[in-house]
Each structure stands twice: as structure tokens, then as C-alpha cells.
Design a protein around this motif. Sequence first.
Motif, PDB file in Angstrom:
ATOM      1  N   SER A  42       0.837  -1.201   0.000  1.00  0.00           N
ATOM      2  CA  SER A  42       0.000   0.000   0.000  1.00  0.00           C
ATOM      3  C   SER A  42       0.869   1.247   0.000  1.00  0.00           C
ATOM      4  O   SER A  42       2.071   1.173   0.229  1.00  0.00           O
ATOM      5  N   ASN A  43       0.232   2.384  -0.262  1.00  0.00           N
ATOM      6  CA  ASN A  43       0.929   3.680  -0.409  1.00  0.00           C
ATOM      7  C   ASN A  43       1.899   3.654  -1.598  1.00  0.00           C
ATOM      8  O   ASN A  43       2.982   4.230  -1.548  1.00  0.00           O
ATOM      9  N   GLU A  66      -4.732  -3.409  -8.882  1.00  0.00           N
ATOM     10  CA  GLU A  66      -4.536  -2.139  -8.188  1.00  0.00           C
ATOM     11  C   GLU A  66      -5.862  -1.680  -7.629  1.00  0.00           C
ATOM     12  O   GLU A  66      -6.899  -1.794  -8.275  1.00  0.00           O
ATOM     13  N   THR A  72      -4.485   7.065  -3.016  1.00  0.00           N
ATOM     14  CA  THR A  72      -3.286   6.223  -2.880  1.00  0.00           C
ATOM     15  C   THR A  72      -3.620   4.795  -3.329  1.00  0.00           C
ATOM     16  O   THR A  72      -4.730   4.303  -3.141  1.00  0.00           O
ATOM     17  N   THR A  74      -3.106   0.647  -3.681  1.00  0.00           N
ATOM     18  CA  THR A  74      -2.641  -0.600  -3.082  1.00  0.00           C
ATOM     19  C   THR A  74      -2.490  -1.598  -4.220  1.00  0.00           C
ATOM     20  O   THR A  74      -3.407  -1.788  -5.022  1.00  0.00           O
ATOM     21  N   HIS A 230       1.947  -8.024   3.759  1.00  0.00           N
ATOM     22  CA  HIS A 230       1.317  -6.722   3.477  1.00  0.00           C
ATOM     23  C   HIS A 230       2.279  -5.658   3.989  1.00  0.00           C
ATOM     24  O   HIS A 230       2.657  -5.688   5.151  1.00  0.00           O
ATOM     25  N   THR A 232       3.488  -1.359   3.823  1.00  0.00           N
ATOM     26  CA  THR A 232       3.181   0.016   3.416  1.00  0.00           C
ATOM     27  C   THR A 232       4.467   0.715   3.008  1.00  0.00           C
ATOM     28  O   THR A 232       5.430   0.741   3.774  1.00  0.00           O
TER      29      THR A 232
END
Length: 425
Positions: A42-43, A66, A72, A74, A230, A232
Motif C-alpha cells: 500500500s501507499n 490495483e 493512494t 494498493t 502486506h 506500506t
Amino acid sequence: MDKIRIRGGSRLKGRIAIGGAKNAALPLMAACLLTDRPLVLSNVPRLADIETLGRLLDRHGVTRSEHVTNGTATLTLTAAGVTDTTAPYDLVRKMRASVLVLGPLVARCGQARVSLPGGCAIGTRPVDLHIDGLRRMGAEIEIDGGYIEARAPRGLSGAEIVFPSVSVGATENLMMAAALAHGETVLVNAAREPEVTDLAHCLVAMGAEISGIGTDRLKIVGRDRLDGAHHTVVADRIEAGTYAMATAITDGDVVLANARQAQLAAVVRVLYAAGVRVEETPGGLHVRRANGALAGVDVMTEPFPGFPTDLQAQVMALMTVAEGASMITETIFENRFMHVPELARMGAHITVHRASALVRGVGRLTAAPVMATDLRASVSLVVAGLIATGATEINRVYHLDRGYERLEEKLSSCGADIERVRDDG
Ligand code: UD1
């Protein structure tokens, strides 16, 4: 081709949200090749370079999706099976960072064929450190027809690799490869950039064992397989530094949301000496001049935690209007002063001697049509255009689109007079 047109003179005031770092997102995306499980990032900034690497991963058989919320993205990347281990010239030449698939592909598949990236506007930029490191880990590598042909049919083995000079990309490539190698790898004189650290944290989340994270000595114990994760993406310190320079040059007052001072310490020190205050606040980094004037300061680029080469062009733009002289020395890339003649066209007074540029501050810059040959040089012209008298037109906007997300929107939300001019001719 599109242009960016800026009418200089407006003081920037407001808040700019800093996105995820392009230079962290690219190696993180390549890391998806290390596992058959989904890697969720993410981000992720929405940039041309991210799409270029996405297309390369498509070729390798990665499925990607996506999901965009609040601007933003992910990204979910799954390399369930790697169907093709070739990274072709037409994609690698577009973006050098494509070479980051080399380590993961050899480690996972025992082979890879990756085009040599060749030179680029800022220098020759060889990949010998990537290749030497993989050889130390047992890969057989030949250069054939412009391609790196790497084979390690029985897998890679851990090794001690002492880098003769610091390389961000080689550290990342070998750290990824080591995560799936047999035994222990030690990377000595490793790059310590926050983007390298971000990748290390993601690999740990995928099950890798890495110690020394954030130092120049990384120890990686290889695993038979890695899991999904996961992660960021860390904030883009170069984007934050760029907007800090843009704020300073206009005598503005801007809060850079999501930016972190610890990753910009060397930049904050230079700005402080130039008369610019950068303070950490709950809302982000607050940037404004201390008492009006800008003073010339000397700057030398160095690997992290030194002053980043990716902000050298922008700080030079700032120094063109500072009081007094400033010596800017580039130690990372041999040809990274392509912005100098363009800044000179706007009235800047700069003399280059070998790796140093002597900038004598002038009272004002004047607008001119300009263009640049790389991403950071292009954005330095945007920084200069914000203060120049008249309308500056910056050509070759595709360089900016490679690395700055919604640039015009972010600057105009703080009062800049900036627009993209579509040119269909
Ligand atoms: C990364 C960044 C780039 C930044 C640079 C330096 C990404 C996608 N790009 O590029 O924006 O400007 O770090 O902070 O993260 N070198 C060799 N042999 C090698 C590898 C590098 O001689 O095998 C040299 C390069 O030519 C250069 C220096 O080492 O002079 C540093 O390059 P490196 O840190 O590898 O830069 P990149 O990873 O390509």
C-alpha cells in the motif's frame, strides 16, 4: 508533447501530502518474484516508472491488481509461477531499476536473462556490483548480446560480499537474492538509504531473517521459501525535499504531511544553514524561512545519511537566488549537472569545474523555455520557475511524470500558478 507552464512569484502556502517513495516501491515490487504468495503493497505512488516495472512483472507471469482509495494505490502482486525469466531491452532501457528483477529471478528460478541497462543521462551507471555479488553467491554469469545471462541451477549460496563502493541497487538486488539463498550472506559496506531499509522490513515480513537493518552491514539468513506479506511503502523523502526547496525559494510556508525528519536530516541541516526552518509538527514537516533572506551554503552529495544526489539539482536551483556563493559538489554520478545550462538560461550564475558547481546568487531569475534530460534536473527547473519573473515553460514533461505524482495539483493547491499545456502538434 506536453509542457509545464509556471508563472513565478507566488508564495507557496498550505499543505502538501507526500506520497510513497518511488525508489522504495520499485524494489518492493520486484520482491514479489521471491514468493508464490500475494505481496500486498500500500501507499504505492501512481507514476510512469511504477507502471513500467508493472509491465515487466506481467511478462514474468505476475498477476497484479490495483486498488485506489483516497488517491493512494494498493498493489497486489502474485508470482504464483514465473513463466518467463527474460527482462527485455525495450523495458529495461526505459528504466534502469528494471535490473532489480535479476536477483529475485536467479534466486527463485535458478536463471535469468536481463538486458544490460546501458548508460543514461546522468552517467555510465554500470551494474558490475550486482553481477559480481551474484557470482560470489555461486551464479554463473555471462554477458551475451547485451544481456546478463545468469544461471544457478542448484540455487544460490550465502557469501560475504564486500562492496568496493556503496550502491543502493546492488544492495537491494543482493539482499533479495540472499533471502532465498542457502546459508548466510553478509553484505559489507551496504547502502543504508531508507528505501533499502524499507525493503529489508518487507522481506522480514515475508519470513526472511535479516539483521543489521539500517546499518552498512546486513546479515541475511536464506530461507527455502518466503511467504506473502502486506507492507506500506515508506514516504518519499526526495519528493518531500523537493517541496521543501520549492517552499523555501518562494519564501512560503508549507506543511509536508507524511514526511519524516529523520530521513531528511542532512537536507534539514543544509536548509537550516541557508536560513530555512524545517520543524516536525503533528501534521508533518513545517517549512518556512527563518527571517526572510536565503544564504548560500556548500553542499556535497553522499550516500545516506549524507545529502542525497537526488536533491542536488533542486538545492542548486534554491542557491541560484541565495545571498552569496554556494559550492555544490556531486560525488555519486559523474554527469549530473545537466540542469546547469538550463538554469543559466533563466539568469543563474553557475560555474562548473569537474564535480563542483560554484553558484553565485543573483537577485532574480527570469522565465525561459527550458528542458531537462532527467527527472531531478526537470524538477529543479520547476523549483526555479516558481520564483522566475514571467512564464517558464518546461518541456519533456515525461521526465516529471516518472517521479512526481500530481505535481501541478500539489503545487497549485498551495497557490502556485502552474499548468500543464497539452501540445498535440
Ligand atoms: C538509486 C536510485 C537513484 C539514486 C541513486 C543514488 C532507485 C530506483 N534509484 O539508483 O534515484 O540517484 O540510488 O542514491 O532507487 N555503480 C557502479 N556499479 C554498480 C552499481 C552502481 O559503479 O554495479 C555506481 C553508479 O554508477 C553510481 C554509484 O555507484 O555512480 C551509485 O549508484 P547506485 O547507488 O547503485 O544507484 P542506483 O541504485 O542505480
